[in-house]
Design a protein around this motif. Structure first.
Motif, PDB file in Angstrom:
ATOM      1  N   LEU A  27       0.860  -6.865  15.485  1.00 54.51           N
ATOM      2  CA  LEU A  27      -0.243  -6.271  16.294  1.00 54.51           C
ATOM      3  C   LEU A  27      -1.705  -6.253  15.606  1.00 54.51           C
ATOM      4  O   LEU A  27      -2.572  -6.830  16.262  1.00 54.51           O
ATOM      5  N   THR A  28      -1.807  -5.647  14.336  1.00 55.48           N
ATOM      6  CA  THR A  28      -3.061  -5.566  13.664  1.00 55.48           C
ATOM      7  C   THR A  28      -3.559  -7.210  13.566  1.00 55.48           C
ATOM      8  O   THR A  28      -4.801  -7.241  13.320  1.00 55.48           O
ATOM      9  N   ALA A  29      -2.700  -8.036  13.009  1.00 56.79           N
ATOM     10  CA  ALA A  29      -2.973  -9.384  12.816  1.00 56.79           C
ATOM     11  C   ALA A  29      -3.665  -9.771  14.114  1.00 56.79           C
ATOM     12  O   ALA A  29      -4.681 -11.035  14.002  1.00 56.79           O
ATOM     13  N   LEU A  30      -3.350  -9.628  15.148  1.00 58.68           N
ATOM     14  CA  LEU A  30      -3.701 -10.042  16.424  1.00 58.68           C
ATOM     15  C   LEU A  30      -5.008  -9.620  16.921  1.00 58.68           C
ATOM     16  O   LEU A  30      -5.868 -10.132  17.794  1.00 58.68           O
ATOM     17  N   VAL A  31      -5.287  -8.330  16.585  1.00 59.23           N
ATOM     18  CA  VAL A  31      -6.589  -7.605  17.439  1.00 59.23           C
ATOM     19  C   VAL A  31      -7.799  -7.072  16.384  1.00 59.23           C
ATOM     20  O   VAL A  31      -8.219  -6.350  16.712  1.00 59.23           O
ATOM     21  N   SER A  32      -7.262  -7.351  14.964  1.00 63.68           N
ATOM     22  CA  SER A  32      -8.323  -6.655  14.222  1.00 63.68           C
ATOM     23  C   SER A  32      -8.578  -7.882  13.385  1.00 63.68           C
ATOM     24  O   SER A  32      -8.334  -8.975  13.261  1.00 63.68           O
ATOM     25  N   ASP A  33      -9.930  -7.493  12.344  1.00 67.79           N
ATOM     26  CA  ASP A  33     -10.268  -8.210  11.366  1.00 67.79           C
ATOM     27  C   ASP A  33     -10.706  -7.429  10.357  1.00 67.79           C
ATOM     28  O   ASP A  33     -10.525  -6.320  10.167  1.00 67.79           O
ATOM     29  N   THR A  34     -10.943  -8.252   9.295  1.00 64.49           N
ATOM     30  CA  THR A  34     -11.177  -7.729   7.839  1.00 64.49           C
ATOM     31  C   THR A  34     -10.110  -6.784   7.178  1.00 64.49           C
ATOM     32  O   THR A  34      -9.029  -7.253   6.812  1.00 64.49           O
ATOM     33  N   TRP A  35     -10.124  -5.261   7.535  1.00 67.32           N
ATOM     34  CA  TRP A  35      -9.129  -4.387   7.120  1.00 67.32           C
ATOM     35  C   TRP A  35      -7.744  -4.858   7.701  1.00 67.32           C
ATOM     36  O   TRP A  35      -6.805  -4.436   7.040  1.00 67.32           O
ATOM     37  N   GLY A  36      -8.030  -5.320   8.826  1.00 64.29           N
ATOM     38  CA  GLY A  36      -6.814  -5.805   9.628  1.00 64.29           C
ATOM     39  C   GLY A  36      -6.031  -6.952   9.198  1.00 64.29           C
ATOM     40  O   GLY A  36      -4.841  -6.912   9.081  1.00 64.29           O
ATOM     41  N   ASP A  37      -6.724  -7.816   8.323  1.00 69.73           N
ATOM     42  CA  ASP A  37      -6.161  -8.951   7.801  1.00 69.73           C
ATOM     43  C   ASP A  37      -5.255  -8.403   6.556  1.00 69.73           C
ATOM     44  O   ASP A  37      -4.365  -9.151   6.323  1.00 69.73           O
ATOM     45  N   TRP A  38      -5.970  -7.351   5.859  1.00 73.22           N
ATOM     46  CA  TRP A  38      -4.883  -6.695   4.777  1.00 73.22           C
ATOM     47  C   TRP A  38      -3.823  -6.304   5.339  1.00 73.22           C
ATOM     48  O   TRP A  38      -2.755  -6.440   4.565  1.00 73.22           O
TER      49      TRP A  38
END
Length: 86
Positions: A27-38
């Motif tokens: 879910l984080t990979a789909l909707v987030s960037d920068t910290w979500g990538d980590w």
């Protein structure tokens, strides 16, 4: 905590944790960037590392000494029961 709850946690505790970690990573990979990538790398990498760790074939300590018998179905396993049990 009764015995039934303890058995449920002992059996399903870590698979549920790994499933939640995987779902949060996806879910984080789909909707987030920068910290979500980590977080997505961690959330998806940890379950894969755990599966790799427990899926890697191991030798038992007796096999290193030559004391262990090969399992039935192994190419080196003898056919039938051991000689003393026929």
């Amino acid at each position: 905590m009764n015995a039934r709850t303890g058995t449920f946690r002992a059996l399903w505790g870590w698979p549920i944790v790994l499933g939640l970690l995987t779902a949060s990573g996806l879910l984080t990979a789909l909707v987030s960037d920068t910290w979500g990538d980590w977080w997505s790398w961690v959330g998806l990498g940890v379950p894969v590392a755990v599966m790799g760790w427990f899926g890697w074939p191991r030798r038992c300590a007796d096999a290193a000494d030559g004391l262990a018998q090969p399992a039935l179905g192994d190419p080196g396993a003898p056919d039938g029961p051991p000689p003393g049990q026929r």
